[in-house]
Design a protein around this motif. Structure first.
Motif, PDB file in Angstrom:
ATOM      1  N   TYR A   1       0.834  -1.200   0.000  1.00 17.16           N
ATOM      2  CA  TYR A   1       0.000   0.000   0.000  1.00 17.16           C
ATOM      3  C   TYR A   1       0.868   1.249   0.000  1.00 17.16           C
ATOM      4  N   THR A   2       0.556   2.197  -0.879  1.00 25.21           N
ATOM      5  CA  THR A   2       1.202   3.502  -0.900  1.00 25.21           C
ATOM      6  C   THR A   2       0.135   4.562  -0.652  1.00 25.21           C
ATOM      7  N   PRO A   3       0.120   5.225   0.518  1.00 21.45           N
ATOM      8  CA  PRO A   3      -0.938   6.200   0.809  1.00 21.45           C
ATOM      9  C   PRO A   3      -0.826   7.517   0.045  1.00 21.45           C
TER      10      PRO A   3
ATOM     11  N   LEU B   1      -3.716  -6.139   7.589  1.00 25.12           N
ATOM     12  CA  LEU B   1      -3.916  -6.886   6.347  1.00 25.12           C
ATOM     13  C   LEU B   1      -2.876  -6.530   5.286  1.00 25.12           C
ATOM     14  N   THR B   2      -1.889  -5.754   5.666  1.00 26.48           N
ATOM     15  CA  THR B   2      -0.924  -5.206   4.706  1.00 26.48           C
ATOM     16  C   THR B   2       0.437  -5.857   4.869  1.00 26.48           C
ATOM     17  N   ARG B   3       1.042  -6.261   3.747  1.00 27.12           N
ATOM     18  CA  ARG B   3       2.381  -6.840   3.827  1.00 27.12           C
ATOM     19  C   ARG B   3       3.432  -5.748   3.997  1.00 27.12           C
ATOM     20  N   LYS B   4       3.283  -4.652   3.243  1.00 26.28           N
ATOM     21  CA  LYS B   4       4.250  -3.559   3.331  1.00 26.28           C
ATOM     22  C   LYS B   4       3.578  -2.247   2.935  1.00 26.28           C
ATOM     23  N   VAL B   5       3.949  -1.168   3.618  1.00 28.92           N
ATOM     24  CA  VAL B   5       3.484   0.176   3.262  1.00 28.92           C
ATOM     25  C   VAL B   5       4.670   0.966   2.741  1.00 28.92           C
ATOM     26  N   ILE B   6       4.531   1.495   1.542  1.00 28.02           N
ATOM     27  CA  ILE B   6       5.564   2.351   0.964  1.00 28.02           C
ATOM     28  C   ILE B   6       5.231   3.799   1.287  1.00 28.02           C
ATOM     29  N   CYS B   7       6.064   4.438   2.086  1.00 25.08           N
ATOM     30  CA  CYS B   7       5.912   5.866   2.372  1.00 25.08           C
ATOM     31  C   CYS B   7       6.744   6.634   1.357  1.00 25.08           C
ATOM     32  N   VAL B   8       6.176   7.674   0.773  1.00 25.56           N
ATOM     33  CA  VAL B   8       6.898   8.423  -0.250  1.00 25.56           C
ATOM     34  C   VAL B   8       7.804   9.495   0.351  1.00 25.56           C
ATOM     35  N   SER B   9       7.780   9.618   1.684  1.00 25.25           N
ATOM     36  CA  SER B   9       8.661  10.580   2.344  1.00 25.25           C
ATOM     37  C   SER B   9       8.960  10.102   3.758  1.00 25.25           C
TER      38      SER B   9
END
Length: 371
Positions: free
Chosen positions: A115-117, A144-152
């Protein structure tokens, strides 16, 4: 023939903007390595570009930005049907609503989800209702998320501070964009100096504050406002009220952003909250000095006093002072523009983002295959 891994990518809106542009670049960059499919809520810019790239698109009309329990249930059902037919090895959801639907459908079908918010909905200065309601929702979905990509880094730190997801599930991959040949000449003497802001006309972008700011400038300038949105007419009315129609110009949605940036002398972004705005990267790529609010990932893009000027969000006085400083000094604009271009080349090229994203995908896919 060896079957390529399948990635299902999801986003809600198809309009031109930062997150949609990110998804288009991601799909074009990944299409040779993976078998891809895009799920999206509407026709538009993203769909056109992805179809041109030869990647199949699945429209889910019930996948909309606004909260609607009935439509959201329909979206989850439709997305689950797509998961069953496409059989992805990995799902990547972008922005809050598509991220929610992706994670629920992924859990129902036992498919890992990234997931990328693109900016948390509970960020500082976001509406109070979201600051209260969003964290528990994100906490549940985080399970429920394997990985969260934060853009900053700011996005990462806020998630940790609010406890919405385990830090072990968070990673930072800064946005990147491909190069473009169009270059600005910010040090050239403008007649008048041209300022540009490219953003959706929506509450986070604070267009009203920018218009009131430039109304107090007592030196020649021309301000281009590029974009569309629900607050566009309100902004146009304000321009009329303040007698700025000869100096503030509304260009609507444009496909020639690199050319418009190349014709300008200064970029401005007066937003109240951000993830890591792609438009700032486009400004630096063009060689423009940037005046931006000191929020979210803006401070990770702009080096204050070196590539541009950062000002407190909501401060008309600070924003006006920064714009005035650059308008009256072509040499300063030139120096900051050059420094910004070098910073883009070093830190924000698309290739860096793609390498890190592929590495993350592969780590998840390899882990799944070893089970």
């Amino acid at each position: 023939m060896i079957r390529r891994n399948r990635i299902l990518i999801a986003i809600t809106r198809a309009e031109r903007g930062g997150a949609p542009k990110h998804v288009v670049d991601l799909i074009i960059g990944l299409r040779e390595k993976y078998e891809l499919c895009l799920a999206i809520g509407e026709e538009g810019y993203v769909v056109d570009e992805v179809r041109k790239a030869g990647v199949p698109v699945h429209i889910i009309p019930s996948l909309q930005r606004n909260i609607s329990p009935l439509k959201d249930l329909r979206a989850i059902y439709s997305f689950s049907k797509l998961v069953k037919s496409f059989q992805p090895d990995l799902i990547h959801g972008h922005t809050f609503k598509a991220g929610m639907v992706s994670r629920l459908a992924g859990a129902l079908n036992r498919v890992p989800v990234v997931y990328t918010p693109h900016g948390w909905s509970f960020m500082d200065r976001a509406p109070k209702v979201w600051q209260i309601a969003a964290p528990p929702i994100e906490w549940f979905l985080g399970l429920l998320t394997r990985k969260v990509i934060c853009v900053s880094e700011d996005e990462y730190n806020l998630a940790v501070k609010r406890g919405v997801i385990s830090a072990t599930k968070l990673t930072v991959i800064h946005n990147g964009i491909g190069d473009d040949p169009h270059r600005a000449r910010p040090g050239a003497h403008g007649d008048p100096t041209q300022i540009i802001m490219v953003a959706r006309f929506a509450p986070p972008k604070a267009y009203g504050l920018l218009i009131r700011t430039v109304a107090g400038l007592e030196i020649p300038f021309k301000l281009l406002l590029v974009g569309e949105g629900p607050l566009e007419q309100e902004a146009k009315n304000l321009v009329l009220q303040l007698g700025l129609s000869d100096r503030v110009h509304f260009l609507g949605t444009r496909a020639d952003i690199p050319q418009l940036l190349a014709q300008s002398h200064i970029m401005v972004l007066s937003t109240n909250w951000e993830g890591l705005p792609i438009i700032l990267l486009e400004g630096m790529r063009a060689g423009l000095p940037i005046v931006a609010t000191d929020v979210g990932g803006n401070r990770e893009v702009i080096r204050d006093g070196e590539t541009g000027l950062l000002v407190p969000a909501g401060s008309i006085e600070a924003l006006r002072s920064a714009l005035h400083k650059l308008i009256v000094s072509p040499p300063l604009r030139e120096a900051m523009g050059k420094a910004g271009r070098l910073r883009y080349e070093k830190h924000f090229m698309l290739e860096r983002q793609m390498q890190k994203t592929i590495a993350l995908y592969e780590s998840i896919l390899n882990n799944e295959s070893s089970k």
